[in-house]
Design an enzyme around this catalytic site. Structure first.
Site, PDB file in Angstrom:
ATOM      1  CG  ASN A 220      -2.255  -0.685   0.938  1.00  0.00           C
ATOM      2  OD1 ASN A 220      -2.661  -0.825  -0.201  1.00  0.00           O
ATOM      3  ND2 ASN A 220      -2.913  -1.135   1.997  1.00  0.00           N
ATOM      4  CG  HIS A 225      -4.605   3.038   0.536  1.00  0.00           C
ATOM      5  ND1 HIS A 225      -4.485   2.114   1.539  1.00  0.00           N
ATOM      6  CD2 HIS A 225      -4.005   4.170   1.003  1.00  0.00           C
ATOM      7  CE1 HIS A 225      -3.868   2.647   2.587  1.00  0.00           C
ATOM      8  NE2 HIS A 225      -3.559   3.895   2.278  1.00  0.00           N
ATOM      9  CD  GLU A 255      -3.385  -6.893   6.157  1.00  0.00           C
ATOM     10  OE1 GLU A 255      -2.368  -6.941   6.876  1.00  0.00           O
ATOM     11  OE2 GLU A 255      -4.276  -6.034   6.282  1.00  0.00           O
TER      12      GLU A 255
END
Length: 339
Positions: A220, A225, A255
């Protein structure tokens, strides 16, 4: 199989996230019907014997709703609307049939079924109420009574179908993860608790897989993102195409994904986890997976998830991109798990 894990299983109630409201609502509906039957419809006389019969059935339904046995609660809740409808049928039959003031109470039963019952049961109850209402109106001497009955059936069936569709849509939204389209955390826990209860009754095994994308924070930070979201959606698509229709695949949080494998002990579940890990690796996604089952008879659903989470922690510590199987050890805080 394609995306089977991402759809609502056909055998589950469409309004499962409203389950906590089912029993008090049914008791309340019973109360409304019982009060209307005992007190009499405003301005209309009623046969006392019919009221006694109907109030007795309604009272039995109310009592049944408070049965606390976990093994019988589903059956009781499924039987409740039929008992209520029996009360309405009895009252209308003995107080004027098609012209009975109590015929309007069919709406209470059908709307309850629309809001809280799965589609199959809702349609059965709606069909039963329609059949009872139409049958009573067929022999009516006054044509206006038959016409009024037919119109009322059309109106409350239309309203109940609308309510049922609305509840299903709201329920799906409440149970679905917006990014991946999978079950969300709350829906996974409902299914897990139901499977844990089933496994305990039947003496069967189930396993939980906890999957976590390796170095997701670094991904990220480096690519943004949007890239991270694309990875999660891709992971959901790959997993959704490989798990069984009976399995439960969910985005557990961030995640992290979770898979519930019914009727699967830990050893074969670990083989499944390794196949999924390799499949994701081919797709360019590195994951670590923890596996645990309900082998301990005293273990709760929370214990199984905690054991799978500890196994995931160990897989991370061992170098990531691997499967870890649960083993007895002290619980480590999830916040300390490597990324």
């Amino acid at each position: 199989m394609t995306h089977s894990a991402r759809r609502r299983p056909s055998g589950r109630p469409a309004s499962s996230n409203l389950r906590g409201w089912r029993r008090p609502t049914l008791v309340g509906a019973t109360g409304v019907i019982a009060v209307a039957l005992v007190a009499g419809w405003p301005g209309r006389a009623a046969d006392p014997s019919a009221l006694q019969f109907a109030a007795g059935v309604a009272g039995f339904a109310a009592t049944a709703m408070w049965i606390r046995s976990s093994r019988r609660s589903d059956q009781v809740e499924a039987l409740g609307p039929w008992l209520l409808m029996a009360a309405v049928v009895g009252a209308t039959q003995f107080t004027g049939a098609a012209a009975s003031p109590y015929a309007a109470l069919y709406l209470v039963v059908v709307l309850y079924a629309a809001a809280f019952m799965p589609t199959g049961r809702f349609l059965l109850i709606a069909a039963g109420a329609t059949g009872a209402r139409v049958t009573m109106s067929i022999g009516a001497a006054d044509i206006s009574v038959s016409s009024e009955a037919g119109m009322s059936v059309v109106l409350w069936i239309s309203a109940s179908v609308f309510v049922h569709a609305l509840v299903r849509r709201l329920d799906n939204a409440a149970q679905t993860d917006g990014l991946t389209g999978l079950w969300n955390h709350a829906a996974f826990w409902r299914r897990l608790q139901a499977e844990h209860a089933r496994a305990r009754r039947n003496g069967t095994a189930y396993s939980v897989l906890m999957l976590d994308v390796d170095h997701f924070k670094a991904l990220n930070d480096k690519y943004g993102h949007q890239t991270g979201d694309a990875v999660l959606r891709r992971m959901a698509d790959i997993l959704g195409g490989r798990v069984r229709g009976s399995d439960v695949l969910a985005r557990y949080g961030g995640e992290e994904f979770a898979v519930l494998l019914p009727d699967t002990p830990q050893e074969p579940a670990a083989d499944v986890a390794e196949k999924l890990r390799r499949l994701l690796a081919v797709g360019g996604i590195s994951v670590s997976i923890g596996v645990a089952d309900n082998g301990d008879d005293a273990a709760t659903a929370d214990d199984v998830v905690a054991a799978a989470d500890r196994a995931l922690y160990d897989a991370k510590l061992a170098g990531r991109a691997r499967v870890g199987a649960a083993r007895p050890q002290p619980t480590r805080p999830a916040a300390l798990r490597p990324a």
